[in-house]
Write a protein that holds these residues in place. Structure first.
Motif, PDB file in Angstrom:
ATOM      1  N   ILE A 108      -5.098  27.452   7.677  1.00 49.99           N
ATOM      2  CA  ILE A 108      -4.692  26.101   8.067  1.00 49.99           C
ATOM      3  C   ILE A 108      -3.300  25.784   7.533  1.00 49.99           C
ATOM      4  O   ILE A 108      -2.436  25.303   8.275  1.00 49.99           O
ATOM      5  CB  ILE A 108      -5.727  25.060   7.607  1.00 49.99           C
ATOM      6  CG1 ILE A 108      -7.027  25.244   8.408  1.00 49.99           C
ATOM      7  CG2 ILE A 108      -5.186  23.643   7.761  1.00 49.99           C
ATOM      8  CD1 ILE A 108      -8.218  24.459   7.879  1.00 49.99           C
TER       9      ILE A 108
ATOM     10  N   THR B 135     -10.667  17.757   6.674  1.00 54.53           N
ATOM     11  CA  THR B 135     -11.215  18.567   5.589  1.00 54.53           C
ATOM     12  C   THR B 135     -11.775  17.669   4.500  1.00 54.53           C
ATOM     13  O   THR B 135     -11.290  16.556   4.294  1.00 54.53           O
ATOM     14  CB  THR B 135     -10.146  19.504   4.983  1.00 54.53           C
ATOM     15  OG1 THR B 135     -10.757  20.338   3.976  1.00 54.53           O
ATOM     16  CG2 THR B 135      -9.000  18.736   4.346  1.00 54.53           C
TER      17      THR B 135
ATOM     18  N   ASP C 284     -11.213  22.212   9.067  1.00 57.80           N
ATOM     19  CA  ASP C 284     -11.829  23.077   8.067  1.00 57.80           C
ATOM     20  C   ASP C 284     -13.325  23.020   8.380  1.00 57.80           C
ATOM     21  O   ASP C 284     -14.042  22.130   7.933  1.00 57.80           O
ATOM     22  CB  ASP C 284     -11.507  22.526   6.677  1.00 57.80           C
ATOM     23  CG  ASP C 284     -11.909  23.438   5.543  1.00 57.80           C
ATOM     24  OD1 ASP C 284     -12.463  24.521   5.800  1.00 57.80           O
ATOM     25  OD2 ASP C 284     -11.666  23.045   4.385  1.00 57.80           O
TER      26      ASP C 284
ATOM     27  N   ALA D   7      -9.880  30.171   4.927  1.00 57.76           N
ATOM     28  CA  ALA D   7      -9.703  29.115   5.937  1.00 57.76           C
ATOM     29  C   ALA D   7      -8.559  28.184   5.531  1.00 57.76           C
ATOM     30  O   ALA D   7      -7.739  27.799   6.373  1.00 57.76           O
ATOM     31  CB  ALA D   7     -10.994  28.328   6.129  1.00 57.76           C
ATOM     32  N   ASP D   8      -8.502  27.849   4.245  1.00 58.94           N
ATOM     33  CA  ASP D   8      -7.431  26.973   3.762  1.00 58.94           C
ATOM     34  C   ASP D   8      -6.061  27.602   4.016  1.00 58.94           C
ATOM     35  O   ASP D   8      -5.143  26.925   4.493  1.00 58.94           O
ATOM     36  CB  ASP D   8      -7.587  26.704   2.261  1.00 58.94           C
ATOM     37  CG  ASP D   8      -8.848  25.933   1.925  1.00 58.94           C
ATOM     38  OD1 ASP D   8      -9.596  25.551   2.853  1.00 58.94           O
ATOM     39  OD2 ASP D   8      -9.092  25.727   0.720  1.00 58.94           O
TER      40      ASP D   8
END
Length: 151
Positions: free
Chosen positions: A62, A74, A10, A58-59
Motif C-alpha cells: 500500500i 485501514t 488493507d 500488505a502495508d
C-alpha cells in the motif's frame, strides 16, 4: 488525465468491504483490496492484490502504491502514520479519519498499550464492531468521495 483517487484497502480483517465497493461504484472510483495470499477469496468482487504472508507485506504494498490524494482504509495506526506525509486520506473501518492533528496521540496510545502488555498487564482490545460503526464509516467515505466530485 484522471484526477480521481484510488481507494486502497488493507483488506485482511476489513469489515466494510461491501460498503467500500458500494460507495466507490456510486462515484466511479477504483478500489484495490490488498490481502495476504493466506486470505485468498474465491471470486471476490473488485480488484484484489495478494501479497506474501509476512506481517507487513500488505502495508508495504500500500505504501508503495498510493499517490497523493488517494484514500486508504485501514485499522493500522502505524500504516496511517506512514501514509499521512504522502498526502493520502486515511480512514479507519469505523469512520475515523487519521490526520496530522490526531496521529501522534493515537501512536502514543498504541505504544503505551504495547508497553503495558509487555509488562504483563491486561489492556482492553477494540470494542465490538457495530451497525453504528458501519454507518459512520459509510457516511465518512461518502463525504470524502463527494469532496472529490466537487473539485
Amino acid at each position: 488525465m484522471n484526477n480521481k483517487p484510488t481507494i486502497h484497502v488493507d483488506a485482511d480483517a476489513c469489515p466494510v468491504k461491501d460498503e467500500i465497493l458500494h460507495c466507490a461504484s456510486l462515484h466511479e472510483i477504483e478500489v484495490c483490496f490488498v490481502a495476504s495470499y493466506k486470505n485468498m477469496m474465491n471470486n471476490p468482487e473488485g480488484k484484489w492484490v495478494y501479497v506474501d504472508a509476512d506481517k507487513e507485506a500488505a502495508d508495504l504494498y500500500i505504501v508503495n502504491s498510493v499517490k497523493k490524494g488517494d484514500i486508504v482504509v485501514t485499522a493500522d495506526i502505524g500504516l496511517a502514520g506512514t501514509l499521512l506525509p504522502k498526502n493520502v486520506y486515511v480512514l479507519s473501518p469505523r469512520g475515523k479519519e487519521y490526520t496530522e492533528e490526531n496521529i501522534f496521540m493515537l501512536l502514543d496510545m498504541r505504544y503505551q498499550s504495547a508497553k503495558l502488555r509487555r509488562q504483563g498487564k491486561h489492556t482492553k482490545g477494540p470494542k465490538a464492531f457495530t451497525k453504528e460503526d458501519r454507518a459512520c464509516f459509510t457516511n465518512k467515505l461518502m463525504k470524502t468521495l463527494s469532496n472529490f466530485a466537487g473539485n
